[in-house]
Design an enzyme around this catalytic site. Sequence first.
Site, PDB file in Angstrom:
ATOM      1  N   GLN A   1      40.618  46.181  48.332  1.00  0.00           N
ATOM      2  CA  GLN A   1      40.229  46.995  47.190  1.00  0.00           C
ATOM      3  C   GLN A   1      40.095  46.127  45.939  1.00  0.00           C
ATOM      4  OE1 GLN A   1      39.627  50.376  47.065  1.00  0.00           O
ATOM      5  NE2 GLN A   1      39.889  50.710  49.254  1.00  0.00           N
TER       6      GLN A   1
ATOM      7  N   ARG B   1      34.948  40.014  50.121  1.00  0.00           N
ATOM      8  CA  ARG B   1      36.189  39.990  50.899  1.00  0.00           C
ATOM      9  C   ARG B   1      36.567  41.412  51.287  1.00  0.00           C
ATOM     10  NH1 ARG B   1      39.518  42.510  47.643  1.00  0.00           N
ATOM     11  NH2 ARG B   1      39.567  42.062  45.412  1.00  0.00           N
TER      12      ARG B   1
ATOM     13  N   TYR C   1      43.227  41.726  40.365  1.00  0.00           N
ATOM     14  CA  TYR C   1      43.029  41.025  39.094  1.00  0.00           C
ATOM     15  C   TYR C   1      43.385  39.559  39.268  1.00  0.00           C
ATOM     16  CZ  TYR C   1      43.978  39.294  34.391  1.00  0.00           C
ATOM     17  OH  TYR C   1      43.998  38.525  33.249  1.00  0.00           O
TER      18      TYR C   1
ATOM     19  N   LEU D   1      44.560  33.830  48.929  1.00  0.00           N
ATOM     20  CA  LEU D   1      45.682  34.551  48.312  1.00  0.00           C
ATOM     21  C   LEU D   1      45.784  34.212  46.835  1.00  0.00           C
ATOM     22  CD1 LEU D   1      48.534  32.786  47.679  1.00  0.00           C
ATOM     23  CD2 LEU D   1      48.469  32.568  50.155  1.00  0.00           C
TER      24      LEU D   1
ATOM     25  N   GLY E   1      43.318  38.512  50.530  1.00  0.00           N
ATOM     26  CA  GLY E   1      42.027  39.070  50.911  1.00  0.00           C
ATOM     27  C   GLY E   1      41.174  37.986  51.526  1.00  0.00           C
TER      28      GLY E   1
ATOM     29  N   CYS F   1      45.142  46.821  44.526  1.00  0.00           N
ATOM     30  CA  CYS F   1      44.838  46.890  45.963  1.00  0.00           C
ATOM     31  C   CYS F   1      44.705  48.336  46.454  1.00  0.00           C
ATOM     32  CB  CYS F   1      45.877  46.132  46.772  1.00  0.00           C
ATOM     33  SG  CYS F   1      46.009  44.391  46.276  1.00  0.00           S
TER      34      CYS F   1
END
Length: 203
Positions: free
Chosen positions: A69, A66, A72, A147, A135, A164
């Site tokens: 960054q 995706r 979690y 999401l 993402g 992120c």
Amino acid sequence: MEVRYLGRVDYEPTWRAMQDFTAARTDDTADELWLLEHPPVFTLGLNAKPEHLLNPGDIPVVQIDRGGQVTYHGPGQLVAYVLLDLTRRHLGVQRLVQLMEQAVIDLLAEHGVTAQGRRDAPGVYVDGAKIAALGLRVKRGRSYHGLALNVNMDLEPFGRINPCGYPGMRVTQLHDLGISLDLDAVSARLQLHLESHLARLLG
């Protein structure tokens, strides 16, 4: 749109299943929404910088396809994967991101909580703290990933990353905002808002 409730499922097999679904779908394949939660895992997007993964400890780290960054996933977080034919829906990626953000914003508004999206950092925020991360990946006009909405979870692992890619970014969750819905109830409401926005778009 077909909706699948998957419960708590491991990250990597679910990701591979999304890839397989997207690769195999045809122009006639129905869109799907997958609602689920994952065991603890950090995921690194295509552009993720290693320095944003501060101290993963014993939590697995998975490099994925995706955008974005590091983020979690863990128990108590609702994950919604949107497997859409964007070409068929005449829907651009930016518009899909806005639609997904608005679905979360509408859910929070039902409980008197004001939230916003951010153009520079996709997601949903309450008083500057991130409550939902977004993402996506789009291949041949078809989307997957989606999401992650923090419902009632252990937020400690977010302290092991720059969420992120933003050092010091605060995170929050529904439970800490006084919204005591369980994951199933939140899942049902998010589904309703996502379907409503997609239906209005088609209308």
